[in-house]
Write a protein that holds these residues in place. Sequence first.
Motif, PDB file in Angstrom:
ATOM      1  N   VAL A   1       0.843  -1.205   0.000  1.00 44.91           N
ATOM      2  CA  VAL A   1       0.000   0.000   0.000  1.00 44.91           C
ATOM      3  C   VAL A   1       0.872   1.246   0.000  1.00 44.91           C
ATOM      4  CG1 VAL A   1      -1.679   1.325   1.352  1.00 44.91           C
ATOM      5  CG2 VAL A   1      -1.953  -1.153   1.104  1.00 44.91           C
TER       6      VAL A   1
ATOM      7  N   ALA B   1       1.743   2.350  -3.425  1.00 50.15           N
ATOM      8  CA  ALA B   1       0.646   2.677  -4.346  1.00 50.15           C
ATOM      9  C   ALA B   1       0.777   4.104  -4.865  1.00 50.15           C
ATOM     10  CB  ALA B   1      -0.694   2.490  -3.646  1.00 50.15           C
TER      11      ALA B   1
ATOM     12  N   VAL C   1      -5.980   1.920  -4.294  1.00 47.53           N
ATOM     13  CA  VAL C   1      -5.908   0.732  -3.450  1.00 47.53           C
ATOM     14  C   VAL C   1      -7.331   0.220  -3.264  1.00 47.53           C
ATOM     15  CG1 VAL C   1      -5.288  -0.206  -1.194  1.00 47.53           C
ATOM     16  CG2 VAL C   1      -3.879   1.594  -2.210  1.00 47.53           C
TER      17      VAL C   1
ATOM     18  N   LEU D   1      -2.783   2.827   4.718  1.00 40.34           N
ATOM     19  CA  LEU D   1      -3.937   3.353   3.978  1.00 40.34           C
ATOM     20  C   LEU D   1      -4.070   4.859   4.173  1.00 40.34           C
ATOM     21  CD1 LEU D   1      -6.730   0.676   4.672  1.00 40.34           C
ATOM     22  CD2 LEU D   1      -5.350   0.916   2.613  1.00 40.34           C
TER      23      LEU D   1
ATOM     24  N   VAL E   1      -8.504   5.408  -2.139  1.00 40.51           N
ATOM     25  CA  VAL E   1      -8.619   4.224  -1.287  1.00 40.51           C
ATOM     26  C   VAL E   1     -10.081   3.816  -1.222  1.00 40.51           C
ATOM     27  CG1 VAL E   1      -8.245   3.267   1.015  1.00 40.51           C
ATOM     28  CG2 VAL E   1      -6.594   4.903   0.060  1.00 40.51           C
TER      29      VAL E   1
ATOM     30  N   ILE F   1      -3.439  -3.368  -5.454  1.00 40.87           N
ATOM     31  CA  ILE F   1      -2.756  -2.086  -5.471  1.00 40.87           C
ATOM     32  C   ILE F   1      -2.405  -1.717  -6.898  1.00 40.87           C
ATOM     33  CG2 ILE F   1      -0.651  -0.852  -4.810  1.00 40.87           C
ATOM     34  CD1 ILE F   1      -1.864  -3.665  -2.626  1.00 40.87           C
TER      35      ILE F   1
END
Length: 502
Positions: free
Chosen positions: A135, A138, A142, A162, A172, A228
């Motif tokens: 993550v 990313a 995500v 996150l 996200v 991801i």
Amino acid sequence: MFTGAWWWATALVVLDLAIRVLAVVFVPRNRRPTSGMAWLLAIFLIPYFGVIAFLLIGSPKLPRKRREVQEEINTFMRSISAEEPHDEARGKNPAWFNSLVEMNNAYGGLPLLAGNSGRLLGDYEQTIQTMADAVDAATDHVHVQFYILSVDATTAGFFDALERASARGVRVNVMLDHWASRGKPHYAATKARLDAMGADWRLMLPLQPLKGKFQRPDLRNHRKILVIDGTVGYMGSLNMISRDYNVKKNIARGLKWKELVLELDGPGVATLDAVFISDWYSETGEVIIEGVRRAELVASGDSPGRLGTALIEHREERGTMLTQVVPSGPGFERENNLRLFLGLIHAAQKRIVITSPYFVPDESLMYAVTSAVARGVPVDLFVSEVGDQALVYHAQRSYYEELLRAGVRIYLYPAPYILHAKHFTIDDETALIGSSNMDMRSFGLNMEVSMLVRDAGFVDQMREVEDDYREVSRQLTLEEWLKQPLRSTVLDNLARLTSALQ
């Protein structure tokens, strides 16, 4: 003269008879014979309670509107798969494998894709850390989907990742099963944390009757998926929660969950993402396709039928694995996972190794497993020595004698661990991993995701995991099993009857 009591008694007799007659007419319709018989038995023995239970949890189907949405998605997925070039992926496979791929495609709508690589992650805390690291890398989006998602000391690093992703502009998207997650501690804190970080989150199969969202309560979304940027994906058995699920009775017993997760790289990640995108659309009516073409794709309206073939993009090949994602659950007409399991077991010629925390087979699966041994194929079954769910644990035990007499080797993974991993291998080149248990709940009531893999190198990885299980497990013998006390046998058999109530 007839008294009031006589009229009441007569009315109750007539009502009781009417319930039994109507049950015979309506209960078995389009239902497994074993399930129909179990429901009829419940209604005949305890008519009023049985009828109430049947009305509440007797339908294994999602609401009509939700099934229509799922069929729209399924049709779209099949249209995508129809445009996939099949020769490269299927050319060197045995005929039986390609026929299973064709079946999976017909039922689940997703193609077999070549050029993937994967590694297995078995250490609980390290797996969560690996996901958090992914993550942190990313750059675009995500996608997070877990049956149980909970912020706690074990998962804090994942939530931190996150939050960092959202802060740097990464989109996200998060889904968590409503009933499963709300039943665990820290549910309110989890929702608050997702809100605070700016994640776009949704409940899966919410039970919110005042908002018009309701279905059979135990129809659940049991999938575990993390994707991801569409470049790396994770799927398997792990829920995003502490290893003891933060449940007091688990902590008191010292229980710890043992999981297995696949980290996937290559074109197959897009098909895993397709399952997430489909579930998001089912819950929200919104299409989420990230990246530069998003505005163009959704300009004409949020409908999966308008997305063309862009949902599954061909990426650079990363390895030798052939992968096919197989979604299953009450949104599909067929039991996609059970049919795949049966096909693989019947195709095996050298060996079968099954790992399932909840092994409560139907007749077809029992016949497949015991027939494999009879035709000379060794079968190993790994299950937990102890259970976390009493009914399922005892229902599973009710099959041990028949399996042992047939020659299946049963290995008991030692307490205090719950072997929650869900995977199996056949012969030297074929494996399957995912969220699906081998029980009637996963076959008919839970939304699951499995991945079929064809690759000798990946099976070698699976064999190492199986060997580790075997090294620490204890093999159960028929002689030992026959020494079980009568009370255990009674409990096992009673639990077996309830397992068919679908």
